[in-house]
Design a protein around this motif. Structure first.
Motif, PDB file in Angstrom:
ATOM      1  N   SER A  17      13.691  13.725 -19.553  1.00 55.68           N
ATOM      2  CA  SER A  17      14.809  14.320 -20.304  1.00 55.68           C
ATOM      3  C   SER A  17      15.848  14.981 -19.396  1.00 55.68           C
ATOM      4  N   ASP A  18      15.570  15.071 -18.086  1.00 57.78           N
ATOM      5  CA  ASP A  18      16.522  15.672 -17.156  1.00 57.78           C
ATOM      6  C   ASP A  18      16.588  14.801 -15.901  1.00 57.78           C
ATOM      7  N   PHE A  19      17.353  13.729 -16.011  1.00 59.60           N
ATOM      8  CA  PHE A  19      17.443  12.724 -14.955  1.00 59.60           C
ATOM      9  C   PHE A  19      17.845  13.340 -13.621  1.00 59.60           C
ATOM     10  N   GLU A  20      18.884  14.159 -13.613  1.00 66.42           N
ATOM     11  CA  GLU A  20      19.376  14.743 -12.355  1.00 66.42           C
ATOM     12  C   GLU A  20      18.298  15.587 -11.681  1.00 66.42           C
ATOM     13  N   ALA A  21      17.597  16.410 -12.445  1.00 62.56           N
ATOM     14  CA  ALA A  21      16.546  17.249 -11.872  1.00 62.56           C
ATOM     15  C   ALA A  21      15.392  16.402 -11.346  1.00 62.56           C
ATOM     16  N   ASP A  22      15.023  15.373 -12.081  1.00 58.92           N
ATOM     17  CA  ASP A  22      13.928  14.517 -11.627  1.00 58.92           C
ATOM     18  C   ASP A  22      14.302  13.747 -10.368  1.00 58.92           C
ATOM     19  N   MET A  23      15.534  13.262 -10.283  1.00 60.11           N
ATOM     20  CA  MET A  23      15.974  12.555  -9.077  1.00 60.11           C
ATOM     21  C   MET A  23      16.050  13.526  -7.886  1.00 60.11           C
ATOM     22  N   ALA A  24      16.464  14.746  -8.131  1.00 58.51           N
ATOM     23  CA  ALA A  24      16.507  15.762  -7.077  1.00 58.51           C
ATOM     24  C   ALA A  24      15.096  16.080  -6.574  1.00 58.51           C
ATOM     25  N   ALA A  25      14.126  16.114  -7.484  1.00 58.04           N
ATOM     26  CA  ALA A  25      12.740  16.385  -7.090  1.00 58.04           C
ATOM     27  C   ALA A  25      12.201  15.262  -6.204  1.00 58.04           C
ATOM     28  N   ILE A  26      12.544  14.035  -6.526  1.00 58.78           N
ATOM     29  CA  ILE A  26      12.129  12.908  -5.681  1.00 58.78           C
ATOM     30  C   ILE A  26      12.764  13.047  -4.301  1.00 58.78           C
ATOM     31  N   ALA A  27      14.065  13.282  -4.268  1.00 59.67           N
ATOM     32  CA  ALA A  27      14.793  13.377  -3.002  1.00 59.67           C
ATOM     33  C   ALA A  27      14.315  14.544  -2.139  1.00 59.67           C
ATOM     34  N   ALA A  28      13.833  15.612  -2.745  1.00 63.85           N
ATOM     35  CA  ALA A  28      13.380  16.794  -2.006  1.00 63.85           C
ATOM     36  C   ALA A  28      11.931  16.696  -1.549  1.00 63.85           C
ATOM     37  N   ASP A  29      11.196  15.717  -2.032  1.00 62.68           N
ATOM     38  CA  ASP A  29       9.780  15.589  -1.721  1.00 62.68           C
ATOM     39  C   ASP A  29       9.574  15.151  -0.265  1.00 62.68           C
ATOM     40  N   PRO A  30       8.870  15.959   0.549  1.00 62.21           N
ATOM     41  CA  PRO A  30       8.695  15.625   1.975  1.00 62.21           C
ATOM     42  C   PRO A  30       8.017  14.274   2.220  1.00 62.21           C
ATOM     43  N   GLU A  31       7.013  13.933   1.418  1.00 67.48           N
ATOM     44  CA  GLU A  31       6.333  12.647   1.633  1.00 67.48           C
ATOM     45  C   GLU A  31       7.263  11.486   1.286  1.00 67.48           C
ATOM     46  N   THR A  32       8.043  11.627   0.239  1.00 68.74           N
ATOM     47  CA  THR A  32       9.018  10.595  -0.115  1.00 68.74           C
ATOM     48  C   THR A  32      10.066  10.466   0.986  1.00 68.74           C
ATOM     49  N   GLN A  33      10.487  11.570   1.551  1.00 66.24           N
ATOM     50  CA  GLN A  33      11.457  11.518   2.650  1.00 66.24           C
ATOM     51  C   GLN A  33      10.883  10.764   3.850  1.00 66.24           C
ATOM     52  N   ARG A  34       9.612  11.000   4.167  1.00 64.36           N
ATOM     53  CA  ARG A  34       8.964  10.261   5.261  1.00 64.36           C
ATOM     54  C   ARG A  34       8.901   8.766   4.932  1.00 64.36           C
ATOM     55  N   ALA A  64       0.853  -1.194   0.000  1.00 66.46           N
ATOM     56  CA  ALA A  64       0.000   0.000   0.000  1.00 66.46           C
ATOM     57  C   ALA A  64       0.892   1.249   0.000  1.00 66.46           C
ATOM     58  N   VAL A  65       1.669   1.415  -1.062  1.00 68.95           N
ATOM     59  CA  VAL A  65       2.554   2.587  -1.160  1.00 68.95           C
ATOM     60  C   VAL A  65       1.685   3.845  -1.170  1.00 68.95           C
ATOM     61  N   TRP A  66       2.132   4.847  -0.440  1.00 68.99           N
ATOM     62  CA  TRP A  66       1.370   6.081  -0.315  1.00 68.99           C
ATOM     63  C   TRP A  66       1.158   6.735  -1.678  1.00 68.99           C
ATOM     64  N   PRO A  67      -0.052   7.219  -1.944  1.00 70.99           N
ATOM     65  CA  PRO A  67      -0.348   7.861  -3.234  1.00 70.99           C
ATOM     66  C   PRO A  67       0.595   9.022  -3.563  1.00 70.99           C
ATOM     67  N   GLY A  68       0.988   9.818  -2.576  1.00 72.10           N
ATOM     68  CA  GLY A  68       1.891  10.941  -2.836  1.00 72.10           C
ATOM     69  C   GLY A  68       3.259  10.498  -3.308  1.00 72.10           C
ATOM     70  N   VAL A  69       3.736   9.369  -2.781  1.00 73.77           N
ATOM     71  CA  VAL A  69       5.027   8.817  -3.214  1.00 73.77           C
ATOM     72  C   VAL A  69       4.915   8.348  -4.667  1.00 73.77           C
ATOM     73  N   LEU A  70       3.830   7.645  -4.966  1.00 72.32           N
ATOM     74  CA  LEU A  70       3.634   7.168  -6.343  1.00 72.32           C
ATOM     75  C   LEU A  70       3.480   8.335  -7.318  1.00 72.32           C
ATOM     76  N   ASP A  71       2.760   9.366  -6.902  1.00 66.45           N
ATOM     77  CA  ASP A  71       2.583  10.544  -7.748  1.00 66.45           C
ATOM     78  C   ASP A  71       3.922  11.222  -8.042  1.00 66.45           C
ATOM     79  N   ARG A  72       4.765  11.354  -7.022  1.00 69.63           N
ATOM     80  CA  ARG A  72       6.081  11.990  -7.228  1.00 69.63           C
ATOM     81  C   ARG A  72       6.913  11.174  -8.206  1.00 69.63           C
ATOM     82  N   LEU A  73       6.867   9.860  -8.112  1.00 68.70           N
ATOM     83  CA  LEU A  73       7.595   9.019  -9.070  1.00 68.70           C
ATOM     84  C   LEU A  73       7.078   9.254 -10.490  1.00 68.70           C
ATOM     85  N   ARG A  74       5.779   9.277 -10.642  1.00 67.64           N
ATOM     86  CA  ARG A  74       5.198   9.504 -11.981  1.00 67.64           C
ATOM     87  C   ARG A  74       5.601  10.871 -12.532  1.00 67.64           C
TER      88      ARG A  74
END
Length: 109
Positions: free
Chosen positions: A61-78, A24-34
């Protein structure tokens, strides 16, 4: 499209918890991945070695920026704070890595 395979250990006493979390992965985590262009993400468990193998495809098209966005996401961090203690990073990983990336040696469509 860029595909990624990665591996990490898992503590045997946390396997049930890890399975429960990922059932039951949190919807916000899945949304950030998408939104970061991650598709076809799967995690496989190998017992008794207690290894997790992850696979995903990057369609952006911008792997580094997308990975940074995942890492900066508060719900993903939780989410990572819950999953992290279950995992055992490989001793052979590079500095700064948690999951150890793997090199593709074969693919067929």
């Amino acid at each position: 499209m860029q595909s990624m395979g990665m591996v990490i250990g898992i503590r045997s006493e946390h396997i049930a918890e890890y399975r429960r979390l990922h059932a039951a992965v949190w919807p916000g985590v899945l949304d950030r991945l998408r939104r970061s262009h991650i598709r076809n993400y799967s995690i496989f468990l190998r017992e008794p070695e207690n290894l997790l193998f992850g696979y995903w495809e990057y369609h952006g098209s911008d792997f580094e920026a997308d990975m940074a966005a995942i890492a900066a996401d508060p719900e993903t961090q939780r989410w990572w704070r819950l999953c992290g203690p279950c995992q055992v990073p490989l001793a052979s990983r590079q500095p700064g890595e948690h999951w150890a990336p793997m090199v593709s040696v074969f693919h067929v469509d």
